[in-house]
Design an enzyme around this catalytic site. Sequence first.
Site, short mmCIF file in Angstrom:
data_model
loop_
_atom_site.label_atom_id
_atom_site.label_comp_id
_atom_site.label_asym_id
_atom_site.label_seq_id
_atom_site.Cartn_x
_atom_site.Cartn_y
_atom_site.Cartn_z
N ASP A 217 115.30 -17.42 -43.04
CA ASP A 217 116.20 -16.50 -43.75
C ASP A 217 115.57 -15.75 -44.92
O ASP A 217 116.16 -14.79 -45.41
CB ASP A 217 117.42 -17.30 -44.27
CG ASP A 217 118.34 -17.72 -43.15
OD1 ASP A 217 118.28 -17.10 -42.07
OD2 ASP A 217 119.12 -18.67 -43.33
N ALA B 54 117.50 1.25 -36.10
CA ALA B 54 118.95 1.17 -35.91
C ALA B 54 119.67 2.22 -36.76
O ALA B 54 119.17 2.67 -37.79
CB ALA B 54 119.44 -0.22 -36.28
N GLY C 55 118.36 -26.56 -49.05
CA GLY C 55 118.87 -27.92 -49.00
C GLY C 55 117.77 -28.94 -49.17
O GLY C 55 117.93 -29.98 -49.82
N THR C 56 116.62 -28.65 -48.57
CA THR C 56 115.48 -29.54 -48.66
C THR C 56 115.01 -29.67 -50.10
O THR C 56 114.72 -30.78 -50.58
CB THR C 56 114.32 -28.98 -47.79
OG1 THR C 56 114.83 -28.76 -46.47
CG2 THR C 56 113.14 -29.92 -47.75
#
Lengths: 328, 328, 328, 328
Positions: free
Chosen positions: A133, A192, A109-110
């Site tokens: 992210d 995991a 967005g920036t």
Amino acid sequence: MKREDIRRIAVFTSGGDAPGMNAALRAVVRTAAWNKLHVYGIERGYEGMIDGHFKRMERRDVANIIQRGGTVLRTARSMRFMTPEGRAQAADHLRAYDIDACIAIGGNGTFTGAKIFSEEHGIPFIGIPGTIDNDLYGTDYTIGFDTAVNTAIEAVDKIRDTADSHNRLFFVEVMGRHSGYIALHTAIGSGASSVLIPEANTNLEDLKTVLKKNKARGKLFSVVIVAEGHPMGGAAGIAAKIKDDLASMEPKVTVIGHLQRGGAPTALDRLLASRLGYAAVTKLLEGEENVAVGIVNDLVTLTSFEEAIYKEKKPQGDLIEMASILAI
Amino acid sequence: MKREDIRRIAVFTSGGDAPGMNAALRAVVRTAAWNKLHVYGIERGYEGMIDGHFKRMERRDVANIIQRGGTVLRTARSMRFMTPEGRAQAADHLRAYDIDACIAIGGNGTFTGAKIFSEEHGIPFIGIPGTIDNDLYGTDYTIGFDTAVNTAIEAVDKIRDTADSHNRLFFVEVMGRHSGYIALHTAIGSGASSVLIPEANTNLEDLKTVLKKNKARGKLFSVVIVAEGHPMGGAAGIAAKIKDDLASMEPKVTVIGHLQRGGAPTALDRLLASRLGYAAVTKLLEGEENVAVGIVNDLVTLTSFEEAIYKEKKPQGDLIEMASILAI
Amino acid sequence: MKREDIRRIAVFTSGGDAPGMNAALRAVVRTAAWNKLHVYGIERGYEGMIDGHFKRMERRDVANIIQRGGTVLRTARSMRFMTPEGRAQAADHLRAYDIDACIAIGGNGTFTGAKIFSEEHGIPFIGIPGTIDNDLYGTDYTIGFDTAVNTAIEAVDKIRDTADSHNRLFFVEVMGRHSGYIALHTAIGSGASSVLIPEANTNLEDLKTVLKKNKARGKLFSVVIVAEGHPMGGAAGIAAKIKDDLASMEPKVTVIGHLQRGGAPTALDRLLASRLGYAAVTKLLEGEENVAVGIVNDLVTLTSFEEAIYKEKKPQGDLIEMASILAI
Amino acid sequence: MKREDIRRIAVFTSGGDAPGMNAALRAVVRTAAWNKLHVYGIERGYEGMIDGHFKRMERRDVANIIQRGGTVLRTARSMRFMTPEGRAQAADHLRAYDIDACIAIGGNGTFTGAKIFSEEHGIPFIGIPGTIDNDLYGTDYTIGFDTAVNTAIEAVDKIRDTADSHNRLFFVEVMGRHSGYIALHTAIGSGASSVLIPEANTNLEDLKTVLKKNKARGKLFSVVIVAEGHPMGGAAGIAAKIKDDLASMEPKVTVIGHLQRGGAPTALDRLLASRLGYAAVTKLLEGEENVAVGIVNDLVTLTSFEEAIYKEKKPQGDLIEMASILAI
């Protein structure tokens, strides 16, 4: 723009905060000071640009911040900057302060805001990719990603103590609205059993089969990592769909949440942020504009805002397969 | 029971796991070995007692576990032990292994089971208070509490980075189903604006007033700590009730969750667990039975199971007032 | 001094820094603000008092510092304050700023300075015990001690990984020039084989015997904790004396050093510092002076500077015996 | 060697331990199990190979170790393996266990041993680079480096609290006998004023000038990072040479020491170790031998032992310049 025409620059952080933004800010201010530029910090990103919240930043103003999470300039998402009127106001302030160029630290967005603004108002921008992210094209890692993954893994390490003590199944949700990077790296790093990310198809029958097979093979507890943005509704959504079939494993759901955004940045994030902040000023002085800096294969790289915003970056698919083999 | 009649003891962990249980286990096994006792570890608490999952434990079997979260003997909540038949089966196994006394590490439910069982079957028990909630009478702190509070505070420290960077209001839920200890200590330690616990009446109008007043006074962000067991429905419940009135602060909810149970125990928990494990064996050999050991004002204390289970322990009320003054 | 005569107070940190000093400072400033007092912070302790480095502190000036190590007011040891001339200069500045009372955060030397100064110049002082060494009479714990012990234990946990992997013997030196508190608590918390502190006689022959016996019994590695101030010369001194006899264990020496002073304070230190800062202002307003506040058995206590400085506080001897039994 | 001829492999860790070795071991064992190979773990590296300390390892034997520092197989430096007799004994044991190939996790010495041994006895080896020093050619990072740097930076963060509170100068020594990687990355990540490494010439006059200039410019404290192997004698040696000229900054020396080797591995080290362990088995089954696996530019790479041992790897020189600019 030529080097000798750049005398005053502004720097700001925008969008979601990410650990390492302060280290980038420090690098920008000090590299600029070294090159005799005047630096203004803008508070709260585009909001502060519109409202004229500028402050002079000198080398001592960024002392003792390299290790701090968050951003000392604060940050915001700005609705007003999405309007031509808002951007015009921002441009007025930049001109009033006689700013020759801007350095924007943030995510998609920036950069989108920077691209539109610089096209409209002719003020050059350099972007520094800061978002936990890691979903920006043009850099191997974004600032904050390594810290967020380490924070998530530390959290899962703790949850494993309980999962192990109680022989339980845990669904753990990590951040990543559109991207499975954090989830995939957390899954491998925390050993995991499975990882569910937006980029890969999830077959719940397969997942159930794997978990039951693992249990039959003597695996005493299992952790499944789910990316926040998983289309089936995050960890809670997925657990709801299959928990009845796995009731004997006493499935539990944990959402790690906002703590992934904070904390002292890791070594890698501090180094990355320092290099990118340094490169942003250096490249600006070499005449570059409207590009994002990045590190690809250990080298400084420039990517047009266009590409950085629209090109997709995806985690390596073979890591998912590897993760499942290592968790048998 | 006289000292010379105790030759073989069993030890187990039961109920929710808590950091420091392994340190207590190590202390029990080593103090017993020092006193020439034979020790059996029972896996998964009362479940393993019913199923006969016993294993001989010698001093080396507890090497290198003092620093580990969870419990190497595993733990469980046992429905079967709530029936006379289940307990009879358990007693048969204890007799088969010729066990003279048991040491039980756990919380309220564990002690309740021990009390009923020892009354029915005449096998003496000593209880060691292990639960992160700190809600057991007869000891200043229970094993795991200090670690859980530190984990919660570290999490809030990270959330503060984001709260501060975005000028936001956060409702953070910590563990404590019936007890506000974790919430209160977390709130003071993290400099939270307010704390909502089951033991104190919560007036939401007052809370809103405080938050608005703080903002008016220039406080840029606020964190409200809520105990999981708050009757208004935890952090989510409370946020839902007041978020419309505080929309400008962009309220967010985070539930810290299961990670509070895990992790390496703190110094205090290791010391406490070591002292209590040591005291449990020592007091058993001095002829004590059916009591819980504790540390009150830095001295070893004995409390009957009766009192430990039913007497209420409450956090100091004046700390709540102090917390609110310090957060202005 | 009567409550209504106290309108302006000064606060400072002095001597060695300790984690939690900032939390104490925050508590002092906010409790004072709550009571409508004006607060001045003095920089660098008595040095700043002599040089007139005073600054007004309001409630927002202590925002976001509860979690920071070190002290935002900085600290120093002052030679000049040991002279009547230095103290006279300091008194002049306090009078110029119209200060009615001072709150001093520090250790033995700080309290000694406060005692002499208040006797000479009639300005009342309250002391807050802040030192990692825990060697001040009148409080169960001093601010910083719990953090220092946790830091030392985390360091030893890491060293154990290597000691265990290589089957080695490590001599680890922790802080404590005149006091074995840090060493004793670190030893118990890290499961060390032995601990050598100034308060207990050390027989090197016994130590060698224990280490050899442990090895013969199958213990694969050993850690010995030594207090910095051990009369035989710290860890290096002791290792030098016995390493030839233990060469097969490949003895190594590690000095944990200054990192024990820093870092974010633990939950306990933040709670303790908050309570003591709050109590210092409250007691001052109740008319107390020239005493140190402390927490003994969970209650606020006052101790004359005289006693706080000269009465000895010693770690519990029976903990040493317990530690050796638990490390077999 | 053809894939179908490899049925039984051995794996071991050797040389200095490094965080992430367990994650690599887990990956080797599980990838091998997935491919139906039998795996033997050898204890204490070449020492255990000579003494016949082999144990069967199945998938569950590596459960719950991904997060642990050190190495569960233990490690050692072996003098006997440097002799033909020692190696012959080792070869006898490998043949007795019918081992078709070995996977060696370690550093330069480990690879040297593997190279000589495989030439002499014809048993194929694959090397996995595990050493905190990052001084092995053929991989961007070695297992353990990222953890060691993060540990060092966390330590310096704590020391900074004290340095800042007291306005002091600290010389901090980090590991790296022949290599400045840890020192350089620690320096950038901790915002140190200067870094002294074996690979760069150190001019003490320049160093003094920089430190004095920084102080004159208002920098309140300084940290200088020194690599252990610096030819002027480490941090103590350098401090001794210049401390008289900088007495007003109260210079202190801290050696971080062995704790840099331990601790839970970081995300990056766990991912790297997992990928390398997985690749080692996969490549072995593709017929590769006597090579080290590595990750270069995010891709698995093979390097002959010859090159891995003798080719030099150097930290990027321009990072040193950047570090000094950012610390002004």
